[in-house]
Design a protein around this motif. Structure first.
Motif, PDB file in Angstrom:
ATOM      1  N   ALA A 105     -33.881 -32.353  47.694  1.00 10.34           N
ATOM      2  CA  ALA A 105     -33.782 -31.885  49.065  1.00 10.34           C
ATOM      3  C   ALA A 105     -32.230 -31.478  49.481  1.00 10.34           C
ATOM      4  O   ALA A 105     -31.830 -32.737  49.398  1.00 10.34           O
ATOM      5  CB  ALA A 105     -34.873 -32.389  49.881  1.00 10.34           C
ATOM      6  N   ARG A 106     -31.998 -30.411  49.668  1.00  8.88           N
ATOM      7  CA  ARG A 106     -30.746 -30.151  50.290  1.00  8.88           C
ATOM      8  C   ARG A 106     -30.633 -29.653  51.510  1.00  8.88           C
ATOM      9  O   ARG A 106     -31.318 -28.704  51.859  1.00  8.88           O
ATOM     10  CB  ARG A 106     -29.965 -29.161  49.131  1.00  8.88           C
ATOM     11  CG  ARG A 106     -28.477 -28.847  49.546  1.00  8.88           C
ATOM     12  CD  ARG A 106     -27.651 -28.312  48.617  1.00  8.88           C
ATOM     13  NE  ARG A 106     -27.443 -29.269  47.667  1.00  8.88           N
ATOM     14  CZ  ARG A 106     -26.976 -29.047  46.382  1.00  8.88           C
ATOM     15  NH1 ARG A 106     -26.789 -27.559  46.096  1.00  8.88           N
ATOM     16  NH2 ARG A 106     -26.890 -29.751  45.406  1.00  8.88           N
ATOM     17  N   PHE A 107     -29.706 -30.063  52.276  1.00  7.85           N
ATOM     18  CA  PHE A 107     -29.385 -29.488  53.898  1.00  7.85           C
ATOM     19  C   PHE A 107     -27.957 -29.494  54.026  1.00  7.85           C
ATOM     20  O   PHE A 107     -27.214 -30.391  53.356  1.00  7.85           O
ATOM     21  CB  PHE A 107     -30.119 -30.335  54.715  1.00  7.85           C
ATOM     22  CG  PHE A 107     -29.733 -31.821  54.820  1.00  7.85           C
ATOM     23  CD1 PHE A 107     -28.803 -32.174  55.766  1.00  7.85           C
ATOM     24  CD2 PHE A 107     -30.321 -32.778  54.058  1.00  7.85           C
ATOM     25  CE1 PHE A 107     -28.543 -33.583  55.877  1.00  7.85           C
ATOM     26  CE2 PHE A 107     -29.830 -34.047  53.941  1.00  7.85           C
ATOM     27  CZ  PHE A 107     -28.958 -34.490  55.062  1.00  7.85           C
ATOM     28  N   SER A 108     -27.603 -28.909  55.071  1.00  9.53           N
ATOM     29  CA  SER A 108     -26.123 -28.733  55.635  1.00  9.53           C
ATOM     30  C   SER A 108     -26.317 -29.480  56.797  1.00  9.53           C
ATOM     31  O   SER A 108     -27.294 -29.319  57.571  1.00  9.53           O
ATOM     32  CB  SER A 108     -25.431 -27.452  55.472  1.00  9.53           C
ATOM     33  OG  SER A 108     -26.255 -26.457  56.316  1.00  9.53           O
ATOM     34  N   PHE A 109     -25.057 -29.978  57.404  1.00  6.88           N
ATOM     35  CA  PHE A 109     -24.982 -30.857  58.451  1.00  6.88           C
ATOM     36  C   PHE A 109     -24.386 -29.637  59.531  1.00  6.88           C
ATOM     37  O   PHE A 109     -23.396 -29.091  59.227  1.00  6.88           O
ATOM     38  CB  PHE A 109     -23.850 -31.707  58.616  1.00  6.88           C
ATOM     39  CG  PHE A 109     -24.398 -33.064  58.036  1.00  6.88           C
ATOM     40  CD1 PHE A 109     -24.886 -34.095  58.553  1.00  6.88           C
ATOM     41  CD2 PHE A 109     -24.487 -33.172  56.434  1.00  6.88           C
ATOM     42  CE1 PHE A 109     -25.658 -35.195  58.100  1.00  6.88           C
ATOM     43  CE2 PHE A 109     -25.052 -34.427  55.854  1.00  6.88           C
ATOM     44  CZ  PHE A 109     -25.499 -35.384  56.576  1.00  6.88           C
ATOM     45  N   ASP A 110     -25.001 -29.473  61.006  1.00  4.74           N
ATOM     46  CA  ASP A 110     -24.538 -28.754  61.835  1.00  4.74           C
ATOM     47  C   ASP A 110     -23.637 -29.924  62.720  1.00  4.74           C
ATOM     48  O   ASP A 110     -23.807 -30.978  62.599  1.00  4.74           O
ATOM     49  CB  ASP A 110     -25.315 -28.012  62.629  1.00  4.74           C
ATOM     50  CG  ASP A 110     -26.602 -28.563  63.304  1.00  4.74           C
ATOM     51  OD1 ASP A 110     -26.351 -29.768  63.364  1.00  4.74           O
ATOM     52  OD2 ASP A 110     -27.587 -28.039  63.525  1.00  4.74           O
ATOM     53  N   ASP A 111     -23.052 -29.427  63.573  1.00  3.56           N
ATOM     54  CA  ASP A 111     -22.345 -30.506  64.527  1.00  3.56           C
ATOM     55  C   ASP A 111     -23.372 -31.522  65.347  1.00  3.56           C
ATOM     56  O   ASP A 111     -22.936 -32.696  65.338  1.00  3.56           O
ATOM     57  CB  ASP A 111     -21.605 -29.887  65.648  1.00  3.56           C
ATOM     58  CG  ASP A 111     -20.457 -29.018  65.218  1.00  3.56           C
ATOM     59  OD1 ASP A 111     -19.831 -29.267  63.845  1.00  3.56           O
ATOM     60  OD2 ASP A 111     -19.769 -28.027  65.751  1.00  3.56           O
ATOM     61  N   ALA A 112     -24.637 -31.001  65.752  1.00  4.43           N
ATOM     62  CA  ALA A 112     -25.493 -31.830  66.207  1.00  4.43           C
ATOM     63  C   ALA A 112     -26.140 -32.934  65.341  1.00  4.43           C
ATOM     64  O   ALA A 112     -26.031 -34.035  65.618  1.00  4.43           O
ATOM     65  CB  ALA A 112     -26.597 -31.062  67.142  1.00  4.43           C
ATOM     66  N   THR A 139     -13.993 -26.283  51.237  1.00  2.00           N
ATOM     67  CA  THR A 139     -14.441 -26.082  52.694  1.00  2.00           C
ATOM     68  C   THR A 139     -14.807 -27.374  53.392  1.00  2.00           C
ATOM     69  O   THR A 139     -14.388 -28.484  52.813  1.00  2.00           O
ATOM     70  CB  THR A 139     -15.899 -25.231  52.499  1.00  2.00           C
ATOM     71  OG1 THR A 139     -16.785 -26.454  52.074  1.00  2.00           O
ATOM     72  CG2 THR A 139     -15.948 -24.385  51.347  1.00  2.00           C
ATOM     73  N   THR A 140     -14.925 -27.017  54.503  1.00  3.55           N
ATOM     74  CA  THR A 140     -15.425 -28.101  55.546  1.00  3.55           C
ATOM     75  C   THR A 140     -16.944 -28.200  55.627  1.00  3.55           C
ATOM     76  O   THR A 140     -17.306 -29.073  56.626  1.00  3.55           O
ATOM     77  CB  THR A 140     -14.697 -28.152  56.982  1.00  3.55           C
ATOM     78  OG1 THR A 140     -15.057 -26.731  57.534  1.00  3.55           O
ATOM     79  CG2 THR A 140     -13.078 -28.227  56.833  1.00  3.55           C
ATOM     80  N   THR A 141     -17.448 -27.574  54.890  1.00  2.00           N
ATOM     81  CA  THR A 141     -19.058 -27.768  55.035  1.00  2.00           C
ATOM     82  C   THR A 141     -19.555 -28.959  54.199  1.00  2.00           C
ATOM     83  O   THR A 141     -19.397 -29.226  53.103  1.00  2.00           O
ATOM     84  CB  THR A 141     -19.794 -26.481  54.310  1.00  2.00           C
ATOM     85  OG1 THR A 141     -19.222 -25.191  54.625  1.00  2.00           O
ATOM     86  CG2 THR A 141     -21.273 -26.574  54.211  1.00  2.00           C
ATOM     87  N   LEU A 142     -20.345 -29.961  55.088  1.00  2.00           N
ATOM     88  CA  LEU A 142     -20.785 -30.847  54.551  1.00  2.00           C
ATOM     89  C   LEU A 142     -22.544 -30.853  54.134  1.00  2.00           C
ATOM     90  O   LEU A 142     -22.929 -30.258  54.956  1.00  2.00           O
ATOM     91  CB  LEU A 142     -20.808 -32.046  55.945  1.00  2.00           C
ATOM     92  CG  LEU A 142     -21.108 -33.363  55.480  1.00  2.00           C
ATOM     93  CD1 LEU A 142     -20.229 -34.025  54.268  1.00  2.00           C
ATOM     94  CD2 LEU A 142     -21.183 -34.306  56.598  1.00  2.00           C
TER      95      LEU A 142
END
Length: 176
Positions: free
Chosen positions: A129-136, A83-86
């Motif tokens: 702690a996990r998070f995904s990046f949005d464009d901002a 995927t392209t999910t960071l």
């Protein structure tokens, strides 16, 4: 979480950790030894691949006390396979105050809240702690100089940890 509940946590150790952080005052990025990794200023890219499988790459920074070199946290960035999910993973010490979660602030900008998913004294040896990046968020991290990761110790005292963003953008390109 179960591992955390079945293990006796000594609050004085966490308090001492926070006090040591305040006394030491400064941190420095450190890197695990990997001769196949490539350094991008304060970040290091690691790629592993099984024979015939696509490479799995991660961008990592360990932040440690300057004097003792003891790790405070580890910050890992990776793409979900196929995927392209960071995704960002922040590995924190065991014994932190979980209900407050973690916050991340890029330079003097917006503060992001990140929940703590799991704590383990196994291979990870810490709380994730996990998070995904949005464009901002991604744009903010790419253009930023530092992130402040804040968690609370067992006495609910905030522990802010600076993380350098120098080399992040170049390292990110390397793991794509």
């Amino acid at each position: 979480m179960k591992a955390l509940l079945t293990r006796k946590i000594r609050p004085i150790q966490i308090f001492a950790f926070a006090a040591l952080f305040a006394i030491a005052g400064a941190t420095t990025p450190t890197f695990a030894q990997n001769p196949h990794g490539k350094t991008f200023k304060d970040w290091k890219a690691h790629c592993n691949s099984a024979t015939g499988a696509p490479a799995v790459c991660v961008l990592v920074q360990d932040v440690a006390f300057k004097k003792s070199r003891k790790r405070i946290l580890q910050f890992l960035i990776r793409y979900l396979p196929g995927t392209t999910t960071l995704i960002g993973d922040i590995i924190l010490p065991l014994g932190i105050y979980l209900p407050s979660g973690v916050t991340m602030q890029i330079d003097d900008g917006q503060t992001f809240e990140i929940p703590v998913e799991i704590c383990s004294d196994g291979r990870m040896r810490g709380c994730r702690a996990r998070f995904s990046f949005d464009d901002a968020l991604l744009a903010s991290v790419k253009s930023g100089a530092k992130a402040i990761i804040t968690f609370q110790d067992a006495r609910q005292t905030p522990v802010p940890v600076p993380v350098s963003l120098a080399g992040f953008t170049a390292g990110l390109k390397a793991i794509q």
